[in-house]
Design a protein around this motif. Structure first.
Motif, mmCIF file in Angstrom:
data_model
loop_
_atom_site.group_PDB
_atom_site.id
_atom_site.type_symbol
_atom_site.label_atom_id
_atom_site.label_comp_id
_atom_site.label_asym_id
_atom_site.label_seq_id
_atom_site.Cartn_x
_atom_site.Cartn_y
_atom_site.Cartn_z
ATOM 1 N N VAL A 102 0.834 -1.200 0.000
ATOM 2 C CA VAL A 102 0.000 0.000 0.000
ATOM 3 C C VAL A 102 0.870 1.254 0.000
ATOM 4 O O VAL A 102 0.570 2.242 -0.695
ATOM 5 C CB VAL A 102 -0.950 -0.007 1.219
ATOM 6 N N ALA A 103 1.970 1.230 0.761
ATOM 7 C CA ALA A 103 2.870 2.388 0.797
ATOM 8 C C ALA A 103 3.488 2.636 -0.579
ATOM 9 O O ALA A 103 3.651 3.785 -1.018
ATOM 10 C CB ALA A 103 3.958 2.174 1.837
ATOM 11 N N GLY A 104 3.859 1.529 -1.299
ATOM 12 C CA GLY A 104 4.422 1.693 -2.632
ATOM 13 C C GLY A 104 3.434 2.313 -3.605
ATOM 14 O O GLY A 104 3.786 3.206 -4.401
ATOM 15 N N LEU A 105 2.182 1.857 -3.553
ATOM 16 C CA LEU A 105 1.145 2.446 -4.412
ATOM 17 C C LEU A 105 0.948 3.922 -4.096
ATOM 18 O O LEU A 105 0.816 4.758 -4.997
ATOM 19 C CB LEU A 105 -0.172 1.676 -4.229
ATOM 20 N N LEU A 106 0.918 4.250 -2.805
ATOM 21 C CA LEU A 106 0.738 5.635 -2.402
ATOM 22 C C LEU A 106 1.901 6.504 -2.875
ATOM 23 O O LEU A 106 1.712 7.636 -3.361
ATOM 24 C CB LEU A 106 0.594 5.713 -0.876
ATOM 25 N N ASP A 107 3.115 5.973 -2.763
ATOM 26 C CA ASP A 107 4.294 6.732 -3.198
ATOM 27 C C ASP A 107 4.241 6.995 -4.711
ATOM 28 O O ASP A 107 4.559 8.101 -5.174
ATOM 29 C CB ASP A 107 5.555 5.952 -2.839
ATOM 30 N N ARG A 108 3.847 5.989 -5.513
ATOM 31 C CA ARG A 108 3.762 6.177 -6.956
ATOM 32 C C ARG A 108 2.722 7.236 -7.323
ATOM 33 O O ARG A 108 2.939 8.076 -8.198
ATOM 34 C CB ARG A 108 3.405 4.855 -7.636
ATOM 35 N N VAL A 109 1.562 7.181 -6.633
ATOM 36 C CA VAL A 109 0.508 8.161 -6.923
ATOM 37 C C VAL A 109 0.998 9.571 -6.624
ATOM 38 O O VAL A 109 0.815 10.514 -7.425
ATOM 39 C CB VAL A 109 -0.761 7.835 -6.116
ATOM 40 N N ILE A 110 1.647 9.745 -5.467
ATOM 41 C CA ILE A 110 2.137 11.079 -5.093
ATOM 42 C C ILE A 110 3.218 11.544 -6.069
ATOM 43 O O ILE A 110 3.262 12.711 -6.488
ATOM 44 C CB ILE A 110 2.661 11.071 -3.650
ATOM 45 N N TYR A 111 4.117 10.610 -6.445
ATOM 46 C CA TYR A 111 5.229 10.975 -7.342
ATOM 47 C C TYR A 111 4.708 11.397 -8.711
ATOM 48 O O TYR A 111 5.127 12.427 -9.265
ATOM 49 C CB TYR A 111 6.184 9.786 -7.469
ATOM 50 N N ARG A 112 3.776 10.621 -9.296
ATOM 51 C CA ARG A 112 3.250 10.957 -10.619
ATOM 52 C C ARG A 112 2.414 12.240 -10.579
ATOM 53 O O ARG A 112 2.451 13.041 -11.514
ATOM 54 C CB ARG A 112 2.412 9.799 -11.146
ATOM 55 N N ALA A 113 1.663 12.434 -9.487
ATOM 56 C CA ALA A 113 0.886 13.670 -9.364
ATOM 57 C C ALA A 113 1.808 14.880 -9.291
ATOM 58 O O ALA A 113 1.550 15.942 -9.887
ATOM 59 C CB ALA A 113 0.002 13.600 -8.119
ATOM 60 N N GLY A 114 2.928 14.738 -8.580
ATOM 61 C CA GLY A 114 3.885 15.836 -8.495
ATOM 62 C C GLY A 114 4.507 16.163 -9.842
ATOM 63 O O GLY A 114 4.678 17.340 -10.208
ATOM 64 N N LYS A 115 4.849 15.121 -10.605
ATOM 65 C CA LYS A 115 5.432 15.360 -11.934
ATOM 66 C C LYS A 115 4.436 16.037 -12.865
ATOM 67 O O LYS A 115 4.787 16.948 -13.619
ATOM 68 C CB LYS A 115 5.878 14.027 -12.549
ATOM 69 N N THR A 116 3.166 15.606 -12.791
ATOM 70 C CA THR A 116 2.152 16.208 -13.657
ATOM 71 C C THR A 116 1.961 17.679 -13.331
ATOM 72 O O THR A 116 1.865 18.535 -14.230
ATOM 73 C CB THR A 116 0.817 15.454 -13.496
ATOM 74 N N LEU A 117 1.906 18.011 -12.051
ATOM 75 C CA LEU A 117 1.734 19.408 -11.653
ATOM 76 C C LEU A 117 2.933 20.255 -12.083
ATOM 77 O O LEU A 117 2.792 21.410 -12.498
ATOM 78 C CB LEU A 117 1.526 19.508 -10.142
ATOM 79 N N LYS A 118 4.141 19.660 -11.969
ATOM 80 C CA LYS A 118 5.330 20.420 -12.356
ATOM 81 C C LYS A 118 5.353 20.692 -13.864
ATOM 82 O O LYS A 118 5.726 21.773 -14.306
ATOM 83 C CB LYS A 118 6.566 19.630 -11.952
ATOM 84 N N LYS A 119 4.911 19.707 -14.659
ATOM 85 C CA LYS A 119 4.851 19.918 -16.109
ATOM 86 C C LYS A 119 3.832 20.984 -16.491
ATOM 87 O O LYS A 119 4.044 21.774 -17.394
ATOM 88 C CB LYS A 119 4.518 18.603 -16.790
ATOM 89 N N MET A 120 2.709 20.990 -15.759
ATOM 90 C CA MET A 120 1.677 21.990 -16.039
ATOM 91 C C MET A 120 2.203 23.380 -15.718
ATOM 92 O O MET A 120 1.882 24.356 -16.407
ATOM 93 C CB MET A 120 0.420 21.692 -15.244
#
Length: 395
Positions: A371-389
């Motif tokens: 569960v921690a790994g899934l949560l980390d991936r979600v947070i990481y990808r969300a951060g990258k998407t926001l940074k690209k925007m």
């Protein structure tokens, strides 16, 4: 390529945990935070699992009770702070026809002062000049005293003490009447002793041996006797009150009431159902009060992980308190009405196996990390998407 290298190369195809090169791994602050938090959660859950593994639990099983013809022991300890000991009588009655008035075997009475402190000796008290009456009795002392028409409990037609006269009257179903008319009571200063103890309380405790059938035992004031197949108590003194004018009442505190062998349960939960009335406190200012405890008793067997089985009884209780009006019928007292269940409850003490503990630990570790790994991936990808925007990049 050698044959060994070929076999190893083929075997590597079964690797379900393919690794990425360190150069392609990205470590983030959020990832570190998720790792620390998940580790703390794992440690907490593992300690909780360890506590569950080490704590035994009781599993109930219900079967038919095959020992209903046996005798049952009742252990009790009750304090009456406003009743002197000489006025309290323990009586037993059941549906099999057994009727015992003034049960005294293994029953102990401890005199208490008004503060509840145990008295080791009787208090001296000036009660007037009775030397002429006592002197007359002493002069006429007969080594074989009269039972005043009753049958001697000794079997030799003699009653040499006031207690023997009272017992003889109880066996005949008679009331004692005025103790000043009984030479033995006068010689022993029975009335003076009663007056001396009128401002005392009483702790009554011990054990009773009864048939394992429906019935009751009660603690009531006055001497008990049978009259026309009726159970009667002489409560004249109780109703009249003490010589100094204060009244008696049945205020009581139940310290203990257990059915079965005198055992010490290892579980507080088991002790709570085998000694349900422990700590019960009833207070009243009225004399004519009936306290009734309706008990549903179930035979119980405790099978601990180690040691021999423990046989006891658990019970549920319904309480009732009723005042008797002037001239109304009823006997003031504390009544314990017993109803015996035909069932037997067997409690098995169990503990989870070591394999279940290990399985639980592995489940905790694997589940939390997944569960921690899934949560980390979600947070990481969300951060990258926001940074690209924010930088205006599109893909």
């Amino acid at each position: 390529m050698t044959q060994n290298d070929s076999l190893l190369s083929r075997f590597r195809h079964f690797d379900g945990y393919a690794k990425t090169m360190d150069d392609f791994r990205v470590k983030t602050t959020i990832g570190a935070l998720v790792t620390v938090v998940s580790t703390m959660i794992i440690i907490f859950l593992v300690f909780f699992e360890l506590n569950v593994y080490r704590t035994p639990v009781w599993r109930p099983e219900l079967v038919v009770d095959k020992g209903r013809k046996e005798k049952m022991t009742i252990h009790f300890n009750i304090t009456f702070p406003k009743m002197p000991c000489h006025m309290l009588s323990v009586d037993i009655m059941d549906d099999s026809g057994d009727h015992i008035s003034g049960y005294t075997h293994d029953v102990y009475k401890v005199r208490l002062d008004l503060m509840g402190v145990e008295l080791t000796s009787e208090k001296e008290k000036t009660l007037g000049d009775n030397t002429q009456k006592v002197g007359k009795v002493l002069q006429e002392f007969n080594p074989c005293g009269s039972c005043y028409g009753a049958t001697s409990p000794r079997g030799d037609n003699c009653c040499n003490t006031c207690e023997e006269v009272r017992t003889a009257y109880v066996n005949m179903g008679w009331g004692l009447g005025d103790p000043d008319k009984i030479d033995q009571c006068l010689r022993e200063g029975w009335r003076e002793r009663i007056e001396t103890q009128s401002n005392e309380g009483c702790n009554i405790h011990g054990k009773l041996l009864v048939n394992k059938v429906r019935g009751n035992f009660h603690i009531a004031p006055g001497q008990a006797f049978q009259q026309s197949e009726m159970h009667i108590h002489d409560i004249k003194t109780f109703i009249t009150g003490a010589p100094d004018g204060h009244t008696f009442d049945l205020t009581h505190h139940i310290h203990r009431l257990k059915f079965g062998p005198d055992t010490e349960e290892t579980s507080a939960a088991i002790a709570a159902i085998t000694d349900t009335l422990a700590g019960t406190d009833k207070k009243t200012e009225r004399a004519r009060v009936v306290y009734q405890y309706f008990l549903k008793i179930v035979s119980t067997e405790l099978k601990p992980l180690s040691g021999a089985s423990i046989y006891t009884n658990q019970y549920s209780v319904t309480q009732n308190e009723r005042s008797i009006q002037e001239g109304g019928s009823g006997l003031p007292g504390v009544f314990f009405n017993m109803d015996i269940s035909p069932m037997l409850i067997i409690y098995h003490e169990t503990r989870p196996s070591f394999t279940s503990f290990i399985t639980g630990v592995f489940s905790i570790v694997g589940g939390v990390f997944t569960v921690a790994g899934l949560l980390d991936r979600v947070i990481y990808r969300a951060g990258k998407t926001l940074k690209k925007m924010d930088t205006g990049k599109t893909f």
